[in-house]
Write a protein that holds these residues in place. Structure first.
Motif, short mmCIF file in Angstrom:
data_model
loop_
_atom_site.label_atom_id
_atom_site.label_comp_id
_atom_site.label_asym_id
_atom_site.label_seq_id
_atom_site.Cartn_x
_atom_site.Cartn_y
_atom_site.Cartn_z
N ARG A 272 1.70 7.85 9.00
CA ARG A 272 3.00 8.35 9.44
C ARG A 272 3.96 8.50 8.25
NH1 ARG A 272 4.27 7.29 15.01
NH2 ARG A 272 2.32 7.68 16.16
N LEU A 273 3.86 7.58 7.31
CA LEU A 273 4.73 7.62 6.12
C LEU A 273 4.24 8.62 5.07
CD1 LEU A 273 5.28 3.77 5.63
CD2 LEU A 273 6.94 5.43 6.52
N ARG A 274 3.04 9.15 5.29
CA ARG A 274 2.41 10.09 4.35
C ARG A 274 2.24 9.46 2.97
NH1 ARG A 274 4.98 16.04 5.94
NH2 ARG A 274 4.45 15.91 8.16
N ALA A 275 1.92 8.18 2.98
CA ALA A 275 1.68 7.44 1.74
C ALA A 275 0.21 7.51 1.41
CB ALA A 275 2.13 5.99 1.90
N GLU B 205 -9.50 10.19 7.46
CA GLU B 205 -9.11 11.54 7.07
C GLU B 205 -7.77 11.54 6.33
OE1 GLU B 205 -9.44 14.05 10.52
OE2 GLU B 205 -11.64 14.06 10.40
N HIS B 206 -6.91 10.59 6.64
CA HIS B 206 -5.67 10.49 5.86
C HIS B 206 -5.96 10.00 4.45
CE1 HIS B 206 -1.63 9.61 4.58
NE2 HIS B 206 -1.94 8.35 4.36
N ALA B 207 -6.88 9.04 4.32
CA ALA B 207 -7.20 8.48 3.01
C ALA B 207 -7.76 9.52 2.06
CB ALA B 207 -8.18 7.31 3.17
N LEU B 208 -8.63 10.38 2.57
CA LEU B 208 -9.30 11.36 1.71
C LEU B 208 -8.72 12.76 1.82
CD1 LEU B 208 -13.08 10.43 2.15
CD2 LEU B 208 -11.59 9.91 0.22
N LEU C 37 0.81 -1.22 0.00
CA LEU C 37 0.00 0.00 0.00
C LEU C 37 0.85 1.27 0.00
CD1 LEU C 37 -2.91 -0.94 2.43
CD2 LEU C 37 -2.83 -1.08 -0.07
N ALA C 38 2.07 1.18 0.54
CA ALA C 38 2.91 2.38 0.61
C ALA C 38 3.61 2.68 -0.70
CB ALA C 38 3.96 2.21 1.72
N ALA C 39 3.86 1.64 -1.51
CA ALA C 39 4.66 1.81 -2.72
C ALA C 39 3.84 2.41 -3.87
CB ALA C 39 5.23 0.46 -3.16
N SER C 40 4.49 3.21 -4.67
CA SER C 40 3.87 3.71 -5.89
C SER C 40 3.68 2.56 -6.88
CB SER C 40 4.75 4.79 -6.51
OG SER C 40 4.31 5.12 -7.81
N LYS D 63 -3.74 6.35 -4.95
CA LYS D 63 -5.15 5.98 -5.15
C LYS D 63 -5.43 4.58 -4.66
CE LYS D 63 -6.40 9.07 -8.95
NZ LYS D 63 -6.86 9.17 -10.36
N HIS D 64 -4.50 3.64 -4.88
CA HIS D 64 -4.73 2.28 -4.40
C HIS D 64 -4.68 2.22 -2.88
CE1 HIS D 64 -0.28 2.45 -4.78
NE2 HIS D 64 -0.27 1.59 -3.77
N THR D 65 -3.91 3.12 -2.25
CA THR D 65 -3.88 3.20 -0.79
C THR D 65 -5.22 3.68 -0.26
OG1 THR D 65 -1.59 3.94 -1.09
CG2 THR D 65 -2.49 4.03 1.13
#
Length: 208
Positions: free
Chosen positions: A106-109, A144-147, A66-69, A112-114
């Motif tokens: 925390r990673l600020r990742a 709130e991080h997701a959106l 989920l973190a990776a592009s 869209k898939h995340t």
């Protein structure tokens, strides 16, 4: 990717992912996971579903996926990664997944898939209502991080006012979900005021 060596590491297990208050994500084997994903994203992700992999290692695989592009990956690989992430969010203990989602924050990742994986876990998990009741502050942070905070709160406000399918909701929230109408009450539940605790009177005794 040296599959036998990596599988042995995943099966051996390690400590949980740690999120110290105000600190960085503690992930002692992040370099190994990152290198394996870079070498073969699809094979790495599928290895996370292999029998015998330790739960916290499955959580690390989910975190890495989920973190990776996904820039440059073909559609078939992206579909495999999405299906694997979905399987892991359903198979892992929910608390592990919440830790992963907070780790992504925390990673600020926030690819869209995340966003899609986070929203489907929060709003479409089979035990979503129970999870929201038990872990609401953490899940609000993940939502709130997701959106994005402003968008998440804007969606929640519109849903509270009775919006069920406006263009605003469709573009910012509903397009990520598979069962949007079931999810709307859960967005309301995330933002419902918490009832104030009642103080026991002098003649009341706690039940044992």
């Amino acid at each position: 990717m040296d599959t036998p060596t990596l599988l042995g590491h995943l099966e051996a297990g390690t400590g949980p992912l740690a999120l110290p208050r105000g600190g960085t994500l503690c992930w002692d084997d992040a370099d190994l996971h990152r290198a394996a994903y870079t070498d073969d994203p699809e094979g790495y992700a599928l290895l996370g579903l292999a029998p015998g992999v330790a739960p916290w290692q499955r959580a690390r695989v989910l975190l890495q996926v989920l973190a990776a592009s996904q820039a440059g990956l073909d559609d078939a690989t992206r579909a495999t990664l999405a299906a694997t992430a979905r399987a892991l969010t359903l198979a892992l203990p929910p608390g592990h997944v919440v830790t992963v989602l907070l780790g992504l924050r925390r990673l600020r990742a926030n690819h869209k898939h995340t966003t899609r994986a986070a929203l489907r876990f929060i709003l479409e998990h089979p035990d979503a209502d129970t999870l929201i009741a038990a872990r609401r502050p953490a899940l609000v942070d993940c939502f709130e991080h997701a959106l994005g905070k402003a968008t998440a709160r804007g969606c929640a406000r519109r849903i509270a006012e009775g919006d069920t399918g406006s263009d605003y909701l469709q573009r910012r929230l509903l397009r990520f979900l598979t069962a949007p109408h079931a999810a709307l009450p859960r967005v309301r539940a995330l933002y419902e005021p918490v009832p104030a605790a009642r103080t026991a009177g002098p003649d009341e005794r706690p039940h044992v």
